[in-house]
Design an enzyme around this catalytic site. Structure first.
Site, PDB file in Angstrom:
ATOM      1  N   GLY A 155     -30.245   2.056  10.023  1.00 41.24           N
ATOM      2  CA  GLY A 155     -30.133   3.288   9.227  1.00 41.24           C
ATOM      3  C   GLY A 155     -31.382   3.498   8.383  1.00 41.24           C
ATOM      4  O   GLY A 155     -31.920   2.544   7.835  1.00 41.24           O
ATOM      5  N   ARG A 207     -31.014   2.525  16.672  1.00 41.86           N
ATOM      6  CA  ARG A 207     -30.276   1.288  16.915  1.00 41.86           C
ATOM      7  C   ARG A 207     -30.442   1.029  18.417  1.00 41.86           C
ATOM      8  O   ARG A 207     -30.217   1.937  19.215  1.00 41.86           O
ATOM      9  CB  ARG A 207     -28.816   1.460  16.513  1.00 41.86           C
ATOM     10  CG  ARG A 207     -28.692   1.707  15.010  1.00 41.86           C
ATOM     11  CD  ARG A 207     -27.279   1.525  14.507  1.00 41.86           C
ATOM     12  NE  ARG A 207     -27.262   1.506  13.053  1.00 41.86           N
ATOM     13  CZ  ARG A 207     -27.070   2.598  12.296  1.00 41.86           C
ATOM     14  NH1 ARG A 207     -26.886   3.771  12.854  1.00 41.86           N
ATOM     15  NH2 ARG A 207     -27.064   2.494  10.986  1.00 41.86           N
ATOM     16  N   ASP A 259     -29.843  -6.213   7.875  1.00 39.15           N
ATOM     17  CA  ASP A 259     -29.603  -7.551   8.441  1.00 39.15           C
ATOM     18  C   ASP A 259     -29.678  -7.582   9.963  1.00 39.15           C
ATOM     19  O   ASP A 259     -30.205  -8.538  10.544  1.00 39.15           O
ATOM     20  CB  ASP A 259     -28.266  -8.122   7.933  1.00 39.15           C
ATOM     21  CG  ASP A 259     -27.080  -7.236   8.249  1.00 39.15           C
ATOM     22  OD1 ASP A 259     -27.277  -6.051   8.547  1.00 39.15           O
ATOM     23  OD2 ASP A 259     -25.944  -7.739   8.194  1.00 39.15           O
ATOM     24  N   THR A 265     -32.451  -0.481   3.293  1.00 44.56           N
ATOM     25  CA  THR A 265     -31.099   0.045   3.541  1.00 44.56           C
ATOM     26  C   THR A 265     -30.524   0.517   2.207  1.00 44.56           C
ATOM     27  O   THR A 265     -30.714  -0.154   1.190  1.00 44.56           O
ATOM     28  CB  THR A 265     -30.152  -1.014   4.174  1.00 44.56           C
ATOM     29  OG1 THR A 265     -28.793  -0.566   4.024  1.00 44.56           O
ATOM     30  CG2 THR A 265     -30.271  -2.374   3.534  1.00 44.56           C
ATOM     31  N   ASP A 314     -27.553   0.453   1.377  1.00 43.21           N
ATOM     32  CA  ASP A 314     -26.296  -0.231   1.055  1.00 43.21           C
ATOM     33  C   ASP A 314     -26.414  -1.348   0.016  1.00 43.21           C
ATOM     34  O   ASP A 314     -25.415  -1.720  -0.593  1.00 43.21           O
ATOM     35  CB  ASP A 314     -25.670  -0.819   2.324  1.00 43.21           C
ATOM     36  CG  ASP A 314     -25.231   0.260   3.296  1.00 43.21           C
ATOM     37  OD1 ASP A 314     -25.045   1.406   2.850  1.00 43.21           O
ATOM     38  OD2 ASP A 314     -25.077  -0.039   4.489  1.00 43.21           O
ATOM     39  N   ASP A 361     -26.723  -4.452   0.600  1.00 35.31           N
ATOM     40  CA  ASP A 361     -25.702  -5.403   1.065  1.00 35.31           C
ATOM     41  C   ASP A 361     -26.274  -6.759   1.479  1.00 35.31           C
ATOM     42  O   ASP A 361     -25.626  -7.508   2.201  1.00 35.31           O
ATOM     43  CB  ASP A 361     -24.916  -4.790   2.239  1.00 35.31           C
ATOM     44  CG  ASP A 361     -25.810  -4.414   3.411  1.00 35.31           C
ATOM     45  OD1 ASP A 361     -27.058  -4.405   3.249  1.00 35.31           O
ATOM     46  OD2 ASP A 361     -25.271  -4.119   4.491  1.00 35.31           O
ATOM     47  N   ARG A 368     -21.019   0.724   3.809  1.00 35.44           N
ATOM     48  CA  ARG A 368     -20.542  -0.147   4.883  1.00 35.44           C
ATOM     49  C   ARG A 368     -19.523  -1.137   4.316  1.00 35.44           C
ATOM     50  O   ARG A 368     -18.422  -0.728   4.008  1.00 35.44           O
ATOM     51  CB  ARG A 368     -21.726  -0.847   5.563  1.00 35.44           C
ATOM     52  CG  ARG A 368     -21.430  -1.251   6.965  1.00 35.44           C
ATOM     53  CD  ARG A 368     -22.542  -1.142   7.954  1.00 35.44           C
ATOM     54  NE  ARG A 368     -23.864  -1.540   7.503  1.00 35.44           N
ATOM     55  CZ  ARG A 368     -24.885  -1.714   8.313  1.00 35.44           C
ATOM     56  NH1 ARG A 368     -24.721  -1.555   9.608  1.00 35.44           N
ATOM     57  NH2 ARG A 368     -26.058  -2.019   7.858  1.00 35.44           N
TER      58      ARG A 368
HETATM   59  P1  ADP Z   1     -29.427  -2.725  10.141  1.00 36.34           P
HETATM   60  O1  ADP Z   1     -30.755  -3.317  10.448  1.00 36.34           O
HETATM   61  O2  ADP Z   1     -29.512  -1.557   9.207  1.00 36.34           O
HETATM   62  O3  ADP Z   1     -28.412  -3.761   9.751  1.00 36.34           O
HETATM   63  P2  ADP Z   1     -28.176  -2.606  12.765  1.00 36.34           P
HETATM   64  O4  ADP Z   1     -27.181  -3.667  12.467  1.00 36.34           O
HETATM   65  O5  ADP Z   1     -27.726  -1.394  13.491  1.00 36.34           O
HETATM   66  O6  ADP Z   1     -28.898  -2.038  11.468  1.00 36.34           O
HETATM   67  O7  ADP Z   1     -29.367  -3.299  13.569  1.00 36.34           O
HETATM   68  C1  ADP Z   1     -30.506  -2.577  13.958  1.00 36.34           C
HETATM   69  C2  ADP Z   1     -30.971  -3.057  15.300  1.00 36.34           C
HETATM   70  O8  ADP Z   1     -31.378  -4.429  15.229  1.00 36.34           O
HETATM   71  C3  ADP Z   1     -29.931  -3.050  16.397  1.00 36.34           C
HETATM   72  O9  ADP Z   1     -29.748  -1.783  16.978  1.00 36.34           O
HETATM   73  C4  ADP Z   1     -30.524  -4.022  17.398  1.00 36.34           C
HETATM   74  O10 ADP Z   1     -31.529  -3.418  18.168  1.00 36.34           O
HETATM   75  C5  ADP Z   1     -31.162  -5.052  16.479  1.00 36.34           C
HETATM   76  N1  ADP Z   1     -30.261  -6.202  16.338  1.00 36.34           N
HETATM   77  C6  ADP Z   1     -29.133  -6.279  15.603  1.00 36.34           C
HETATM   78  N2  ADP Z   1     -28.528  -7.470  15.745  1.00 36.34           N
HETATM   79  C7  ADP Z   1     -29.283  -8.167  16.621  1.00 36.34           C
HETATM   80  C8  ADP Z   1     -29.187  -9.469  17.232  1.00 36.34           C
HETATM   81  N3  ADP Z   1     -28.194 -10.308  16.928  1.00 36.34           N
HETATM   82  N4  ADP Z   1     -30.150  -9.842  18.108  1.00 36.34           N
HETATM   83  C9  ADP Z   1     -31.172  -9.001  18.396  1.00 36.34           C
HETATM   84  N5  ADP Z   1     -31.311  -7.776  17.885  1.00 36.34           N
HETATM   85  C10 ADP Z   1     -30.386  -7.356  17.013  1.00 36.34           C
HETATM   86  O1  F6P Z   2     -27.545   2.808   6.300  1.00 39.44           O
HETATM   87  C1  F6P Z   2     -26.310   2.183   6.133  1.00 39.44           C
HETATM   88  C2  F6P Z   2     -25.224   3.164   6.314  1.00 39.44           C
HETATM   89  O2  F6P Z   2     -25.583   4.261   5.541  1.00 39.44           O
HETATM   90  C3  F6P Z   2     -23.806   2.748   5.984  1.00 39.44           C
HETATM   91  O3  F6P Z   2     -23.472   2.876   4.636  1.00 39.44           O
HETATM   92  C4  F6P Z   2     -22.987   3.660   6.866  1.00 39.44           C
HETATM   93  O4  F6P Z   2     -21.766   3.094   7.192  1.00 39.44           O
HETATM   94  C5  F6P Z   2     -23.841   3.794   8.074  1.00 39.44           C
HETATM   95  O5  F6P Z   2     -25.180   3.564   7.649  1.00 39.44           O
HETATM   96  C6  F6P Z   2     -23.726   5.092   8.799  1.00 39.44           C
HETATM   97  O6  F6P Z   2     -24.845   5.296   9.576  1.00 39.44           O
HETATM   98  P1  F6P Z   2     -24.912   6.176  10.900  1.00 39.44           P
HETATM   99  O7  F6P Z   2     -24.156   7.409  10.673  1.00 39.44           O
HETATM  100  O8  F6P Z   2     -26.371   6.378  11.080  1.00 39.44           O
HETATM  101  O9  F6P Z   2     -24.323   5.327  11.986  1.00 39.44           O
END
Ligand code: ADP
Ligand code: F6P
Length: 319
Positions: A11, A72, A103, A125, A127, A129, A171
């Site tokens: 995000g 993502r 994360d 982010t 959040d 978090d 989240r």
């Molecule tokens: P954020 O970074 O905000 O937590 P996501 O959890 O959607 O957002 O993760 C962003 C991107 O990071 C994912 O779409 C994926 O490409 C990559 N990613 C997440 N988890 C893993 C993982 N366990 N191994 C490799 N890539 C990952």
């Molecule tokens: O960036 C984090 C966050 O804003 C969360 O608080 C929320 O649940 C999520 O992203 C929603 O993101 P999207 O609509 O892009 O999936």
């Protein structure tokens, strides 16, 4: 280190542009070439990469969103996808990578680090978090955006003598609800970290009404029940007209606050400094107003502690 890459992932968050700017300018200052990778790990897999120069990050420090775009990437979670990404990194001669995200993005960076690419994560982010850092880039701006909405809702709420539920993002983390609630004088703050009782909220609303309160603000973090159903229950139990506002993605946009711009600028420069030192698989954070860096796995194993004291304070100050 001759060439590094930078990407934003997950995000978006206000302040990501300030971080990109700091990475690009610090690297160029140190005679390092910087490649901007578009749309997170998807762009890495597909080779959506362009060289950044000083002016490519001009006039962006004040802009929300991310000029590199974000995504993502399911493909990157697979070994096949990551092999493609590693190949692209090799083709472009990228030895170090700065990943700005949350994360999930850091988990991806850790995997690349295990394959020999030097990676540094910057927490971006709204959040807030992540347990290893006091603040993430974008959180302060989001809280201020929510606060602005609380003030506006308060005006109309007071005029009508209504209660208002304001649902915010986060989240699994109640920080946006908590801190905007404290700053906005909310009567109740409902967060995922603590159980809540609708009856308790109703009691408070009735007590408030009896002593002449004209409005009530109830902050609700997303994902804890249905805001409209909670609103209906409150209205039925108290007789106080209740409205619901779901703020949604408005919280992710807008010009970053000074706090977020400064944090992002410092973290961006620090990421380049770490890469130049040969560090890898590390994330940058801020603890007690000092920048810190930490092993990714260690950082992600640190539990996010909810600020109960502040939550209690919101209750005391809204009696
Ligand atoms: P954020 O970074 O905000 O937590 P996501 O959890 O959607 O957002 O993760 C962003 C991107 O990071 C994912 O779409 C994926 O490409 C990559 N990613 C997440 N988890 C893993 C993982 N366990 N191994 C490799 N890539 C990952
Ligand atoms: O960036 C984090 C966050 O804003 C969360 O608080 C929320 O649940 C999520 O992203 C929603 O993101 P999207 O609509 O892009 O999936």
């Amino acid at each position: 280190m001759k060439t590094i890459g930078v990407l934003t992932s997950g995000g978006d968050a206000p302040g990501m542009n300030a971080a990109i700017r700091a990475v690009v300018r610090s690297a160029i200052y140190n005679n390092i070439k910087v490649m901007g990778i578009e749309r997170g790990y998807n762009g890495l897999i597909n080779g959506d990469i362009r060289e950044m120069d000083l002016s490519s990050v001009g006039d962006i420090i004040h802009r929300g969103g991310t000029v590199l775009k974000t995504a993502r990437s399911e493909e990157f979670k697979t070994e096949k996808g990551r092999k493609k990404a590693l190949n692209v990194l090799k083709i472009f001669g990228i030895e170090g990578l700065v990943v700005i995200g949350g994360d999930g993005s850091f988990r991806g960076a850790e995997k690349l680090s295990q394959e020999g690419i030097k990676t540094i994560g910057i927490p971006g982010t709204i959040d807030n978090d992540l347990g290893y850092t006091d603040f993430t880039i974008g959180f302060d701006t989001a809280v201020n955006t929510v606060l602005d909405s609380i003030s506006k809702i308060r005006d109309t709420s007071a005029s009508h003598g209504r209660a208002n539920i304001i649902e915010v993002m986060g989240r699994h983390c109640g920080d946006i609800a908590l801190y905007s609630g404290l700053a906005g004088g909310a009567e109740s703050v409902i967060v995922p970290e603590e159980d809540f009782s609708v009856d308790e909220i109703c009691k408070k609303l009735i007590q408030g009404k009896n002593r002449g309160k004209l409005h009530s603000i109830i902050m609700l973090a997303e994902g804890i029940g249905n805001a409209f159903e909670i609103g209906k229950e409150i209205e039925e139990k108290t007789g106080i007209e209740t409205r619901v506002t779901i703020l949604g993605h408005v919280q992710r946009g807008g010009t970053p606050t000074a706090f977020d711009r400064i944090l992002a600028s410092k973290m961006g420069a620090k990421a380049v400094e770490l890469l130049m030192k040969g560090s890898s698989g590390r994330v940058i954070g801020i603890k007690e107003n000092k920048l810190v860096d930490m092993d990714i796995e260690e950082a992600l194993s640190i539990e996010k502690i909810f600020d109960n004291e502040t939550h209690e304070l919101t209750k005391i100050l809204s009696i």
